[in-house]
Design a protein around this motif. Structure first.
Motif, PDB file in Angstrom:
ATOM      1  N   SER A   1       0.829  -1.204   0.000  1.00  0.00           N
ATOM      2  CA  SER A   1       0.000   0.000   0.000  1.00  0.00           C
ATOM      3  C   SER A   1       0.864   1.256   0.000  1.00  0.00           C
ATOM      4  N   ARG A   2       1.942   1.222   0.730  1.00  0.00           N
ATOM      5  CA  ARG A   2       2.848   2.370   0.780  1.00  0.00           C
ATOM      6  C   ARG A   2       3.502   2.610  -0.583  1.00  0.00           C
ATOM      7  N   LEU A   3       3.910   1.518  -1.235  1.00  0.00           N
ATOM      8  CA  LEU A   3       4.540   1.659  -2.546  1.00  0.00           C
ATOM      9  C   LEU A   3       3.542   2.111  -3.609  1.00  0.00           C
ATOM     10  N   ALA A   4       2.277   1.677  -3.455  1.00  0.00           N
ATOM     11  CA  ALA A   4       1.257   2.066  -4.428  1.00  0.00           C
ATOM     12  C   ALA A   4       1.032   3.574  -4.444  1.00  0.00           C
ATOM     13  N   GLN A   5       1.306   4.223  -3.322  1.00  0.00           N
ATOM     14  CA  GLN A   5       1.126   5.663  -3.232  1.00  0.00           C
ATOM     15  C   GLN A   5       2.344   6.440  -3.726  1.00  0.00           C
ATOM     16  N   CYS A   6       3.433   5.729  -3.960  1.00  0.00           N
ATOM     17  CA  CYS A   6       4.660   6.379  -4.433  1.00  0.00           C
ATOM     18  C   CYS A   6       4.615   6.524  -5.954  1.00  0.00           C
ATOM     19  N   ARG A   7       5.099   7.615  -6.435  1.00  0.00           N
ATOM     20  CA  ARG A   7       5.205   7.777  -7.880  1.00  0.00           C
ATOM     21  C   ARG A   7       6.401   6.979  -8.378  1.00  0.00           C
ATOM     22  N   GLU A   8       6.326   6.582  -9.632  1.00  0.00           N
ATOM     23  CA  GLU A   8       7.410   5.803 -10.230  1.00  0.00           C
ATOM     24  C   GLU A   8       8.646   6.679 -10.404  1.00  0.00           C
ATOM     25  N   PRO A   9       9.825   6.205  -9.991  1.00  0.00           N
ATOM     26  CA  PRO A   9      11.038   7.024 -10.140  1.00  0.00           C
ATOM     27  C   PRO A   9      11.422   7.195 -11.607  1.00  0.00           C
ATOM     28  N   ARG A  10      12.155   8.260 -11.883  1.00  0.00           N
ATOM     29  CA  ARG A  10      12.564   8.555 -13.249  1.00  0.00           C
ATOM     30  C   ARG A  10      13.863   7.863 -13.649  1.00  0.00           C
ATOM     31  N   ASP A  11      14.515   7.243 -12.709  1.00  0.00           N
ATOM     32  CA  ASP A  11      15.843   6.680 -12.956  1.00  0.00           C
ATOM     33  C   ASP A  11      15.898   5.701 -14.130  1.00  0.00           C
ATOM     34  N   PRO A  12      14.947   4.739 -14.250  1.00  0.00           N
ATOM     35  CA  PRO A  12      15.020   3.818 -15.406  1.00  0.00           C
ATOM     36  C   PRO A  12      14.955   4.546 -16.746  1.00  0.00           C
ATOM     37  N   TYR A  13      14.160   5.603 -16.832  1.00  0.00           N
ATOM     38  CA  TYR A  13      14.014   6.324 -18.084  1.00  0.00           C
ATOM     39  C   TYR A  13      15.252   7.161 -18.395  1.00  0.00           C
ATOM     40  N   LEU A  14      15.867   7.689 -17.347  1.00  0.00           N
ATOM     41  CA  LEU A  14      17.120   8.429 -17.552  1.00  0.00           C
ATOM     42  C   LEU A  14      18.209   7.496 -18.065  1.00  0.00           C
ATOM     43  N   TRP A  15      18.321   6.316 -17.435  1.00  0.00           N
ATOM     44  CA  TRP A  15      19.320   5.352 -17.879  1.00  0.00           C
ATOM     45  C   TRP A  15      19.021   4.882 -19.308  1.00  0.00           C
ATOM     46  N   ALA A  16      17.748   4.649 -19.606  1.00  0.00           N
ATOM     47  CA  ALA A  16      17.375   4.215 -20.958  1.00  0.00           C
ATOM     48  C   ALA A  16      17.772   5.264 -21.992  1.00  0.00           C
ATOM     49  N   ALA A  17      17.587   6.541 -21.669  1.00  0.00           N
ATOM     50  CA  ALA A  17      17.967   7.614 -22.590  1.00  0.00           C
ATOM     51  C   ALA A  17      19.480   7.641 -22.807  1.00  0.00           C
ATOM     52  N   ILE A  18      20.238   7.464 -21.726  1.00  0.00           N
ATOM     53  CA  ILE A  18      21.703   7.440 -21.842  1.00  0.00           C
ATOM     54  C   ILE A  18      22.148   6.282 -22.722  1.00  0.00           C
ATOM     55  N   LEU A  19      21.569   5.092 -22.490  1.00  0.00           N
ATOM     56  CA  LEU A  19      21.948   3.918 -23.277  1.00  0.00           C
ATOM     57  C   LEU A  19      21.552   4.061 -24.739  1.00  0.00           C
ATOM     58  N   ALA A  20      20.404   4.669 -24.995  1.00  0.00           N
ATOM     59  CA  ALA A  20      19.981   4.881 -26.383  1.00  0.00           C
ATOM     60  C   ALA A  20      20.984   5.753 -27.123  1.00  0.00           C
ATOM     61  N   ALA A  21      21.451   6.806 -26.459  1.00  0.00           N
ATOM     62  CA  ALA A  21      22.422   7.694 -27.095  1.00  0.00           C
ATOM     63  C   ALA A  21      23.752   6.978 -27.347  1.00  0.00           C
ATOM     64  N   VAL A  22      24.219   6.221 -26.349  1.00  0.00           N
ATOM     65  CA  VAL A  22      25.490   5.501 -26.505  1.00  0.00           C
ATOM     66  C   VAL A  22      25.381   4.461 -27.615  1.00  0.00           C
ATOM     67  N   THR A  23      24.267   3.716 -27.632  1.00  0.00           N
ATOM     68  CA  THR A  23      24.085   2.680 -28.651  1.00  0.00           C
ATOM     69  C   THR A  23      24.017   3.288 -30.045  1.00  0.00           C
ATOM     70  N   SER A  24      23.339   4.407 -30.167  1.00  0.00           N
ATOM     71  CA  SER A  24      23.236   5.075 -31.466  1.00  0.00           C
ATOM     72  C   SER A  24      24.613   5.437 -32.005  1.00  0.00           C
ATOM     73  N   ILE A  25      25.460   5.962 -31.143  1.00  0.00           N
ATOM     74  CA  ILE A  25      26.813   6.349 -31.568  1.00  0.00           C
ATOM     75  C   ILE A  25      27.631   5.122 -31.953  1.00  0.00           C
ATOM     76  N   LEU A  26      27.555   4.063 -31.117  1.00  0.00           N
ATOM     77  CA  LEU A  26      28.331   2.855 -31.393  1.00  0.00           C
ATOM     78  C   LEU A  26      27.903   2.205 -32.704  1.00  0.00           C
ATOM     79  N   LEU A  27      26.610   2.147 -32.946  1.00  0.00           N
ATOM     80  CA  LEU A  27      26.129   1.529 -34.178  1.00  0.00           C
ATOM     81  C   LEU A  27      26.481   2.369 -35.396  1.00  0.00           C
ATOM     82  N   TYR A  28      26.390   3.679 -35.268  1.00  0.00           N
ATOM     83  CA  TYR A  28      26.663   4.545 -36.412  1.00  0.00           C
ATOM     84  C   TYR A  28      28.121   4.450 -36.844  1.00  0.00           C
ATOM     85  N   PHE A  29      29.024   4.428 -35.873  1.00  0.00           N
ATOM     86  CA  PHE A  29      30.442   4.394 -36.208  1.00  0.00           C
ATOM     87  C   PHE A  29      30.981   2.972 -36.309  1.00  0.00           C
TER      88      PHE A  29
END
Length: 580
Positions: A250-278
């Motif tokens: 119940s306590r966790l249900a009232q907590c908003r979802e943290p942004r950390d997974p989305y921040l990490w996903a954005a960082i990885l997307a950028a790194v992967t894009s560069i690695l694949l392009y070059f």
């Protein structure tokens, strides 16, 4: 370089057909013009100069294909350059093993979404009931995989070009390529789910915000209580733990979802894009494959160690139930049947529909068709082709053994631990829930062991799938007439698509926010694609098969069994979706 993978067709050369068989005799009085892929009309102008070239007859397509198939990959230039690339197939076990590669690349890439996520989720929902389906899903696809690879070696064609030759309705391209286009859209959705899984993994191990760290602490506490609840024997202790679970949930249900997974996903997307392009591919793939191998070995050893703990051991009657070819009963609490998840898992475990099409691209890059040499119908060419097709067989079956053991281990861990704890990997806590599989063996070290391996397998899957799908999409642009289809155009568009692909996956993850559901949805679409690919494999076998390279009757039986299984799963998937 990463993107230099789609074979070029040699400059036009006039070669005589070899009248050594019934099909070759039919074309022995005319010459063959191998078109220049760099010419804007694909060599059509040159082909008009051939003698007695008959129009294509669907019922006699072997005659045209045997005489006019493009040659395998080669660098542009003289015939001497082509001859320099011809290699005799390896002889002996160790020489053959040294020539493997495409199947192992797939084995290193498919362990992520199918085995780690979809398979364990199926085990958590269905218990041990569907172990048979998981094993069949790995083994049954190999014959089709090899047939696609055999066709690429024999004719030097990219897989999408071959699929575009299958008869049926056409609107610019044929119906198979239109469904492939739809499936690829869902593959990007699947990639978003995998990227989300990698983001969750890093957010758990390395939170970027203070709120994310506190959220992790509460979630870890909840998982620990659930594990204790699963082992509780005393009624009073059970009631107390249940109350703690309710309070903390119940306590966790009232907590908003943290942004950390989305921040990490954005960082990885950028790194992967560069690695694949070059094109920094070789080192990353080597390291990722090694990490996948280590993590899979750890998972198998974890399953073995689980047998030493009475509360978690897989019992004989449970294993027998999993191999009984029966379906699981509906969940008494929710009335839901996990068969939909199982069908999604069937589509992507082992070599999924997307990997069946992607596999020949890796074979072409490895050089199997190039090493076979220019298709001249000579005895030397036939011997080389047969030899490299034998290497292809070993490559495919060896990789099947690797990922089948890994898949079975992941499924049994999901059933033995997550199923007994009533934990279903889903939503923002998917990765954290999956890590609970390792707690009975590794205890407090389980998160570290799991997260390290999960990052390796998930990111390896994301990276390699993005690279492979970018090649296929670049090839498809030429078939749809959006580019000239030349090697130069494919190279340019492969790099562009590789750079954009990770960000499209990121956008879908941010919008949908359900990694497991995104992966399963793509799996169902791939399950529906399987009978279409099985039918295409039969078409290649009976209508476009070189008479000197045709397999035996046992292989034909395996292809038909594979097609029948694909058809059942495809129809079943459609019915499950519509009934849902």
């Amino acid at each position: 370089m990463l993107v230099d993978t789609v074979p070029t067709v040699n400059a036009a050369k006039t070669l005589p057909c070899r009248p050594a068989s019934r099909i070759n005799r039919a074309c022995s009085n005319r010459r063959v013009i191998i078109p220049n892929a760099h010419h804007k009309d694909g060599g059509q102008a040159r082909r008009k100069e051939t003698e007695s070239v008959a129009p294509e007859e669907p019922s006699k397509i072997d005659k045209r294909d045997v005489c006019e198939s493009p040659a395998p990959a080669s660098r542009p230039g003289s015939r001497r350059a082509l001859t320099a690339e011809v290699q005799s197939p390896p002889k002996g076990l160790f020489a053959t093993l040294a020539s493997l590669g495409p199947g192992m690349i797939l084995a290193g890439s498919i362990v992520g979404s199918g085995e780690l996520i979809a398979t364990t989720k199926t085990g958590a929902q269905a218990g041990f009931w569907l172990l048979w389906l998981i094993i069949v899903g790995c083994v049954i696809k190999v014959s089709t995989q090899i047939e696609f690879g055999r066709h690429s070696i024999a004719w030097g064609e990219t897989p999408l070009t071959s699929l575009n030759a299958v008869p049926g309705p056409r609107l610019k391209v044929n119906w198979l390529l239109w469904y492939w286009t739809f499936m690829t859209m869902l593959v990007v959705l699947q990639q978003g789910g995998i990227l989300g899984g990698v983001g969750q993994t890093l957010a758990i191990s390395r939170p970027l915000t203070r709120y994310g760290a506190e959220y992790n602490r509460l979630q870890d506490e909840l998982v620990a209580i659930r594990i204790e609840l699963a082992k509780a024997q005393d009624n009073a202790e059970t009631a107390q733990l249940q109350q703690q679970v309710v309070t903390l949930s119940s306590r966790l249900a009232q907590c908003r979802e943290p942004r950390d997974p989305y921040l990490w996903a954005a960082i990885l997307a950028a790194v992967t894009s560069i690695l694949l392009y070059f094109g920094r591919y070789q080192v990353i793939q080597l390291v990722a494959t090694a990490l996948v191998a280590v993590f899979t070995l750890v998972t198998i050893l974890t399953l073995i160690a689980l047998q030493t703990r009475a509360d978690w051991a897989v019992r004989g009657h449970e294993l027998a139930r999993g191999l009984s070819f029966h379906l699981p009963p509906a969940d008494p609490a929710t009335g839901a049947n996990p068969i939909r998840t199982a069908l999604g898992a069937f589509g992507i475990i082992g070599v999924g529909a997307a990997e069946l099409i992607m596999y020949p691209y890796w074979c072409l890059e490895k050089g199997y068709a190039k090493f076979t040499g220019l298709r001249d119908g000579s005895r030397q060419w036939i011997d080389r082709a047969r030899g490299w097709i034998r290497v292809l067989h070993v490559d495919a079956w060896a990789s099947m053994v690797v990922y089948t053991f890994a898949t079975a281990a992941f499924y049994l861990l999901g059933a033995a631990v997550l199923g007994r704890m009533n934990l279903d990997p889903e939503g923002p806590d998917m990765v954290r829930t999956l890590s609970a599989m390792y707690v009975p063996v590794f205890g407090s070290l389980a998160p570290l062991v799991f997260l390290s391996g999960a990052f390796a397998v998930l990111y390896s899957t994301f990276f390699v799938a993005a690279a492979g799908n970018s090649r296929m999409v670049a090839d498809a642009l030429g078939l749809f007439g959006l580019t000239d289809g030349s090697q130069a155009a494919r190279t340019i568009w492969t790099r562009r698509i590789s750079a954009v692909w990770p960000f499209v996956a990121l956008a879908l993850y941010v919008f949908v926010r359900a990694p497991a559901a995104m992966i399963v949805a793509c799996g169902i679409a791939q399950s529906a694609m399987l009978p279409l690919l099985g039918g295409a494999a039969l078409y290649f076998r009976y209508r476009r098969s070189d008479p000197d390279l045709r397999p035996g009757r046992i292989w034909d039986v395996m292809l038909w069994v594979s097609f029948a299984a694909f058809l059942v799963v495809g129809v079943w998937s459609g019915l499950a979706v519509f009934s849902t």
